[in-house]
Design a protein around this motif. Sequence first.
Motif, PDB file in Angstrom:
ATOM      1  N   ASP A  97      -9.960   3.038   2.007  1.00  0.00           N
ATOM      2  CA  ASP A  97      -9.277   2.315   3.081  1.00  0.00           C
ATOM      3  C   ASP A  97      -9.965   1.000   3.433  1.00  0.00           C
ATOM      4  O   ASP A  97      -9.358   0.130   4.065  1.00  0.00           O
ATOM      5  CB  ASP A  97      -9.166   3.195   4.333  1.00  0.00           C
ATOM      6  CG  ASP A  97      -8.310   4.427   4.084  1.00  0.00           C
ATOM      7  OD1 ASP A  97      -7.305   4.307   3.365  1.00  0.00           O
ATOM      8  OD2 ASP A  97      -8.661   5.514   4.586  1.00  0.00           O
TER       9      ASP A  97
ATOM     10  N   ARG B  44      -8.725  -2.912   2.851  1.00  0.00           N
ATOM     11  CA  ARG B  44      -7.987  -3.775   3.776  1.00  0.00           C
ATOM     12  C   ARG B  44      -8.792  -5.025   4.124  1.00  0.00           C
ATOM     13  O   ARG B  44      -8.226  -6.062   4.473  1.00  0.00           O
ATOM     14  CB  ARG B  44      -7.605  -3.002   5.049  1.00  0.00           C
ATOM     15  CG  ARG B  44      -8.760  -2.674   5.955  1.00  0.00           C
ATOM     16  CD  ARG B  44      -8.307  -2.067   7.270  1.00  0.00           C
ATOM     17  NE  ARG B  44      -7.648  -0.783   7.087  1.00  0.00           N
ATOM     18  CZ  ARG B  44      -6.349  -0.570   7.287  1.00  0.00           C
ATOM     19  NH1 ARG B  44      -5.571  -1.572   7.665  1.00  0.00           N
ATOM     20  NH2 ARG B  44      -5.836   0.630   7.124  1.00  0.00           N
TER      21      ARG B  44
ATOM     22  N   ILE C 263       0.900   5.210   0.282  1.00  0.00           N
ATOM     23  CA  ILE C 263       0.991   5.038   1.737  1.00  0.00           C
ATOM     24  C   ILE C 263      -0.292   4.418   2.288  1.00  0.00           C
ATOM     25  O   ILE C 263      -0.253   3.495   3.111  1.00  0.00           O
ATOM     26  CB  ILE C 263       1.299   6.384   2.420  1.00  0.00           C
ATOM     27  CG1 ILE C 263       2.724   6.847   2.048  1.00  0.00           C
ATOM     28  CG2 ILE C 263       1.141   6.266   3.930  1.00  0.00           C
ATOM     29  CD1 ILE C 263       3.080   8.228   2.546  1.00  0.00           C
ATOM     30  N   ARG C 264      -1.441   4.894   1.826  1.00  0.00           N
ATOM     31  CA  ARG C 264      -2.705   4.339   2.309  1.00  0.00           C
ATOM     32  C   ARG C 264      -2.863   2.873   1.910  1.00  0.00           C
ATOM     33  O   ARG C 264      -3.373   2.057   2.688  1.00  0.00           O
ATOM     34  CB  ARG C 264      -3.877   5.176   1.785  1.00  0.00           C
ATOM     35  CG  ARG C 264      -4.000   6.540   2.467  1.00  0.00           C
ATOM     36  CD  ARG C 264      -5.027   7.431   1.793  1.00  0.00           C
ATOM     37  NE  ARG C 264      -6.384   6.935   1.975  1.00  0.00           N
ATOM     38  CZ  ARG C 264      -7.469   7.570   1.491  1.00  0.00           C
ATOM     39  NH1 ARG C 264      -7.320   8.714   0.818  1.00  0.00           N
ATOM     40  NH2 ARG C 264      -8.677   7.072   1.688  1.00  0.00           N
TER      41      ARG C 264
ATOM     42  N   ALA D 167      -0.366   0.751   1.390  1.00  0.00           N
ATOM     43  CA  ALA D 167       0.576  -0.007   2.228  1.00  0.00           C
ATOM     44  C   ALA D 167      -0.005  -0.228   3.615  1.00  0.00           C
ATOM     45  O   ALA D 167       0.086  -1.331   4.179  1.00  0.00           O
ATOM     46  CB  ALA D 167       1.916   0.729   2.309  1.00  0.00           C
ATOM     47  N   GLU D 168      -0.603   0.817   4.168  1.00  0.00           N
ATOM     48  CA  GLU D 168      -1.201   0.694   5.502  1.00  0.00           C
ATOM     49  C   GLU D 168      -2.378  -0.276   5.511  1.00  0.00           C
ATOM     50  O   GLU D 168      -2.716  -0.840   6.552  1.00  0.00           O
ATOM     51  CB  GLU D 168      -1.635   2.076   5.995  1.00  0.00           C
ATOM     52  CG  GLU D 168      -0.445   2.993   6.312  1.00  0.00           C
ATOM     53  CD  GLU D 168      -0.856   4.400   6.671  1.00  0.00           C
ATOM     54  OE1 GLU D 168      -2.026   4.774   6.371  1.00  0.00           O
ATOM     55  OE2 GLU D 168      -0.029   5.146   7.231  1.00  0.00           O
TER      56      GLU D 168
ATOM     57  N   ALA E 163       7.013   3.623   3.984  1.00  0.00           N
ATOM     58  CA  ALA E 163       5.699   3.077   4.328  1.00  0.00           C
ATOM     59  C   ALA E 163       5.568   1.634   3.846  1.00  0.00           C
ATOM     60  O   ALA E 163       5.052   0.770   4.568  1.00  0.00           O
ATOM     61  CB  ALA E 163       4.595   3.937   3.719  1.00  0.00           C
ATOM     62  N   CYS E 164       6.032   1.365   2.632  1.00  0.00           N
ATOM     63  CA  CYS E 164       5.923   0.010   2.094  1.00  0.00           C
ATOM     64  C   CYS E 164       6.864  -0.945   2.816  1.00  0.00           C
ATOM     65  O   CYS E 164       6.505  -2.098   3.088  1.00  0.00           O
ATOM     66  CB  CYS E 164       6.211   0.021   0.586  1.00  0.00           C
ATOM     67  SG  CYS E 164       4.902   0.814  -0.388  1.00  0.00           S
TER      68      CYS E 164
ATOM     69  N   HIS F 241       7.857  -0.628   5.939  1.00  0.00           N
ATOM     70  CA  HIS F 241       7.294  -0.833   7.277  1.00  0.00           C
ATOM     71  C   HIS F 241       6.127  -1.823   7.232  1.00  0.00           C
ATOM     72  O   HIS F 241       5.952  -2.639   8.148  1.00  0.00           O
ATOM     73  CB  HIS F 241       6.827   0.498   7.853  1.00  0.00           C
ATOM     74  CG  HIS F 241       6.214   0.386   9.213  1.00  0.00           C
ATOM     75  ND1 HIS F 241       6.955   0.197  10.365  1.00  0.00           N
ATOM     76  CD2 HIS F 241       4.905   0.425   9.614  1.00  0.00           C
ATOM     77  CE1 HIS F 241       6.150   0.118  11.399  1.00  0.00           C
ATOM     78  NE2 HIS F 241       4.901   0.263  10.979  1.00  0.00           N
ATOM     79  N   ALA F 242       5.321  -1.759   6.158  1.00  0.00           N
ATOM     80  CA  ALA F 242       4.152  -2.636   6.044  1.00  0.00           C
ATOM     81  C   ALA F 242       4.517  -4.008   5.486  1.00  0.00           C
ATOM     82  O   ALA F 242       3.673  -4.914   5.497  1.00  0.00           O
ATOM     83  CB  ALA F 242       3.101  -1.977   5.149  1.00  0.00           C
TER      84      ALA F 242
END
Length: 366
Positions: A94, A97, A119-120, A122-123, A147-148, A150-151
Amino acid sequence: MHSLTRRTFTKSAVVASASFALKGFSQTVSSQRQVGIAPIGLGSIAEVFMRALSKSRNAKLTGLVTGHPVEKGKKFAAMYGVADSSIYTYETFDNIRNNHDIDAVYVALPNSMHCEYTIRAAEAGKHVFCEKPMAISSNECKRMIDACRHAGVKLMIGYRLHHEPVFLKLHELVRSGALGEILQFQAGFYGMKNKQEWRLNRALAGGGSMFDLGVYALNTIRWFAGEEPVDFRTLVATRDKTGKFDSVEETVNCLLRFPSGILAECGSSYGQSGTNYFQINGTTGHVRVEPAFSYGDSILKYEGKTESGDLAGSGAVYDPDQFVTEVTHFANSILQNTEPATPGEEGMKDLLSIEEIYKAAGSLQA
């Protein structure tokens, strides 16, 4: 479509291949920067992908995610000039990012891990190139798409044949009506002995040969049909009695019917000594590609007949050239903010069909 002969079709296929490649390169030359990509998982397919990145003009390797940061991470970092600070483990993933050199990730993990890491990623604000099959269920696919979306990041599924010049030319041939109305597709991927133990574990793989090999045949049929199957008939068999196929199937054959009336036969097997092929049967012509779905030093060979005459040809498929074209397209979709040719919705449609194929079988074992 203009009159086609063996010579003219082969020539047009070569021209199409060249123009397709030039189009991709002209787009990359105009790009102001290269897209930085980090593969997640450093297995054999990721090695092919990294070699492709080294040949790409609009993408480059800028990070690595691995469970073996010393043995594999440092090895590939040194090979491709990646900073040690850009080597991540699954536990530290993570943190990407905060790495602005990484724009996107390439998910090359066992199938059951595709959803979590998409998902991780994308977040973390990273675009996602995910290998097929997209996930182990259509529900997971939907979560990945959501998820993608939304991101605000791109999601592309690794269907390399959608970028392969021979298949693009044949797809155009079918759409032109040169084979008349399409009556039937036949496709199968047989004879690739399983080499990775996780593929024999249903919890990790989602299924057996259908998830690993049959997805090539299924996706190509769906792509060329231009519609979704509505009726499914399936037979499953496991001749190997050693126990290694206790949780996944060895061989699957299924019959699909489409709304237009097109029928398709789709098969796969881990155990058979065979080949991989794609056959198109129309009212005025037919085409067969064999081998069709393998890569590496394979040569795609096609032959058939249209109302205008015979056609035949071949296209060299050298590892990792198919992947170069594929990653170039993905990077262009990011740089130009366009939709990838094979977005998450395409991957979800395959999973919806695979679920119906297994449902029609009644059981994964026979």
